[in-house]
Design a protein around this motif. Structure first.
Motif, mmCIF file in Angstrom:
data_model
loop_
_atom_site.group_PDB
_atom_site.id
_atom_site.type_symbol
_atom_site.label_atom_id
_atom_site.label_comp_id
_atom_site.label_asym_id
_atom_site.label_seq_id
_atom_site.Cartn_x
_atom_site.Cartn_y
_atom_site.Cartn_z
ATOM 1 N N THR A 34 -42.446 -2.068 -12.302
ATOM 2 C CA THR A 34 -43.863 -2.466 -12.317
ATOM 3 C C THR A 34 -44.759 -1.234 -12.296
ATOM 4 O OG1 THR A 34 -43.382 -4.551 -11.189
ATOM 5 C CG2 THR A 34 -45.650 -3.748 -11.075
ATOM 6 N N VAL A 35 -44.449 -0.297 -11.409
ATOM 7 C CA VAL A 35 -45.227 0.940 -11.317
ATOM 8 C C VAL A 35 -45.114 1.736 -12.612
ATOM 9 C CG1 VAL A 35 -45.398 3.191 -10.156
ATOM 10 C CG2 VAL A 35 -45.109 1.110 -8.804
ATOM 11 N N PHE A 36 -43.891 1.934 -13.091
ATOM 12 C CA PHE A 36 -43.677 2.790 -14.254
ATOM 13 C C PHE A 36 -44.285 2.178 -15.521
ATOM 14 C CE2 PHE A 36 -41.280 5.018 -17.556
ATOM 15 C CZ PHE A 36 -41.394 6.319 -17.097
ATOM 16 N N ALA A 37 -44.067 0.878 -15.726
ATOM 17 C CA ALA A 37 -44.617 0.232 -16.917
ATOM 18 C C ALA A 37 -46.145 0.255 -16.891
ATOM 19 C CB ALA A 37 -44.114 -1.203 -17.023
ATOM 20 N N GLY A 38 -46.720 0.083 -15.700
ATOM 21 C CA GLY A 38 -48.174 0.133 -15.580
ATOM 22 C C GLY A 38 -48.732 1.499 -15.925
ATOM 23 N N PRO A 90 -45.130 13.636 -6.241
ATOM 24 C CA PRO A 90 -45.425 13.692 -4.803
ATOM 25 C C PRO A 90 -45.915 12.364 -4.229
ATOM 26 C CG PRO A 90 -46.715 15.351 -6.017
ATOM 27 C CD PRO A 90 -46.033 14.482 -7.012
ATOM 28 N N LEU A 91 -46.298 11.423 -5.086
ATOM 29 C CA LEU A 91 -46.848 10.150 -4.620
ATOM 30 C C LEU A 91 -45.822 9.023 -4.581
ATOM 31 C CD1 LEU A 91 -50.153 10.220 -6.716
ATOM 32 C CD2 LEU A 91 -49.835 10.944 -4.337
ATOM 33 N N LEU A 92 -44.575 9.330 -4.934
ATOM 34 C CA LEU A 92 -43.572 8.272 -5.045
ATOM 35 C C LEU A 92 -43.333 7.547 -3.725
ATOM 36 C CD1 LEU A 92 -40.934 9.859 -7.461
ATOM 37 C CD2 LEU A 92 -42.807 8.282 -7.966
ATOM 38 N N GLY A 93 -43.287 8.295 -2.629
ATOM 39 C CA GLY A 93 -43.085 7.668 -1.321
ATOM 40 C C GLY A 93 -44.219 6.717 -0.975
ATOM 41 N N VAL A 94 -45.437 7.131 -1.260
ATOM 42 C CA VAL A 94 -46.614 6.287 -0.990
ATOM 43 C C VAL A 94 -46.566 5.027 -1.844
ATOM 44 C CG1 VAL A 94 -49.132 6.184 -1.128
ATOM 45 C CG2 VAL A 94 -48.018 8.274 -0.353
ATOM 46 N N ALA A 96 -43.937 3.605 -3.154
ATOM 47 C CA ALA A 96 -42.836 2.753 -2.697
ATOM 48 C C ALA A 96 -43.225 1.976 -1.450
ATOM 49 C CB ALA A 96 -41.594 3.605 -2.433
ATOM 50 N N ARG A 97 -43.910 2.633 -0.530
ATOM 51 C CA ARG A 97 -44.356 1.927 0.695
ATOM 52 C C ARG A 97 -45.422 0.895 0.370
ATOM 53 N NH1 ARG A 97 -43.628 7.123 2.627
ATOM 54 N NH2 ARG A 97 -45.831 7.681 2.425
ATOM 55 N N TRP A 98 -46.216 1.159 -0.657
ATOM 56 C CA TRP A 98 -47.243 0.215 -1.075
ATOM 57 C C TRP A 98 -46.606 -1.032 -1.692
ATOM 58 C CZ3 TRP A 98 -49.674 -0.397 -6.267
ATOM 59 C CH2 TRP A 98 -50.814 -1.192 -6.203
ATOM 60 N N MET A 99 -45.460 -0.860 -2.360
ATOM 61 C CA MET A 99 -44.795 -1.975 -3.035
ATOM 62 C C MET A 99 -43.926 -2.813 -2.095
ATOM 63 S SD MET A 99 -45.905 -1.849 -6.129
ATOM 64 C CE MET A 99 -44.840 -2.896 -7.100
ATOM 65 N N VAL A 105 -35.508 -1.080 -0.055
ATOM 66 C CA VAL A 105 -36.256 -1.256 -1.297
ATOM 67 C C VAL A 105 -37.058 0.006 -1.607
ATOM 68 C CG1 VAL A 105 -38.069 -2.587 -2.440
ATOM 69 C CG2 VAL A 105 -36.350 -3.766 -1.059
ATOM 70 N N GLN A 106 -37.667 0.577 -0.592
ATOM 71 C CA GLN A 106 -38.445 1.802 -0.782
ATOM 72 C C GLN A 106 -37.576 2.929 -1.320
ATOM 73 O OE1 GLN A 106 -40.206 2.654 3.009
ATOM 74 N NE2 GLN A 106 -41.603 0.907 2.939
ATOM 75 N N ASN A 107 -36.402 3.104 -0.724
ATOM 76 C CA ASN A 107 -35.487 4.163 -1.154
ATOM 77 C C ASN A 107 -35.043 3.958 -2.601
ATOM 78 O OD1 ASN A 107 -33.806 6.502 -0.655
ATOM 79 N ND2 ASN A 107 -32.073 5.095 -0.681
#
Length: 198
Positions: A34-38, A90-94, A96-99, A105-107
């Motif tokens: 979802t993140v990547f396609a967006g 650098p925003l991947l962790g943020v 993932a926590r948002w999703m 799932v985050q990992n």
């Protein structure tokens, strides 16, 4: 249409295999795709803009201008892909926590996105090349490229996700590598086709 379905189709192929790993992996994949396609959707202007520039030059019979337009588009796509990967990393962790609030799932989301970001320049280059081919009215070739990328992904997914022979079981990372490698091959093939066409 072929250019627009490349990324969603890759997500569907990955989902078909990853769901066999369990709900946590499937949820991580859903969040990551979802993140990547967006994010990739934002760059669809590369395909549309390239199509317009190449079609206008081709219609006027200016093959050098068409070639220049396609070249500029590839350079811009590569630059955008590298910028996207460096900026989003650098925003991947943020994200993932948002999703999701589930650590598993985050990992999985972060793992998948890290690998897919390595192929970000390739997918944007492929989008621009498909636009150039549409501008040259070579519509069938775009379908063949999109189909070949999807077929490559289908073949690599089970091998890399579940392991085969000496290749270890990579699970969700395998899905990401299968898609990334498929799209790199698609980008290289589309570059060759556009270069030959122009």
């Amino acid at each position: 249409m072929a250019a627009l379905i490349v990324e969603p189709l890759a997500g569907l192929v990955d989902t078909a295999f990853v769901e066999r790993l369990g709900s946590a992996h499937a949820s991580a994949l859903a969040a990551a795709t979802t993140v990547f396609a967006g994010v990739v959707w934002v760059f669809n202007f590369l395909g549309v803009g390239t199509q317009t520039a190449v079609a206008q030059a081709h219609g006027r019979g200016e093959s050098d201008s068409a070639s220049d337009g396609a070249t500029v588009a590839v350079v811009l796509a590569a630059a955008c892909g590298i910028t996207l990967a460096v900026g989003l990393w650098p925003l991947l962790g943020v994200l993932a926590r948002w999703m999701s609030d589930n650590p598993i799932v985050q990992n999985g989301t972060v793992t998948y996105l890290k690998i897919r970001l390595l192929g970000a320049p390739a997918i944007l280059i492929m989008l621009s090349n498909l636009g150039a081919l549409r501008g040259l009215q070579r519509m069938q070739v775009t379908i063949w490229i999109a189909g070949a990328v999807s077929l490559c992904n289908v073949l690599l997914d089970p091998i890399l996700i579940f392991g085969w022979g000496p290749l270890p079981r990579l699970e969700i990372a395998g899905a990401a590598w299968a898609t990334t490698l498929s799209q790199i091959c698609g980008a290289l093939f589309s570059l060759a086709v556009v270069g030959r066409s122009l």
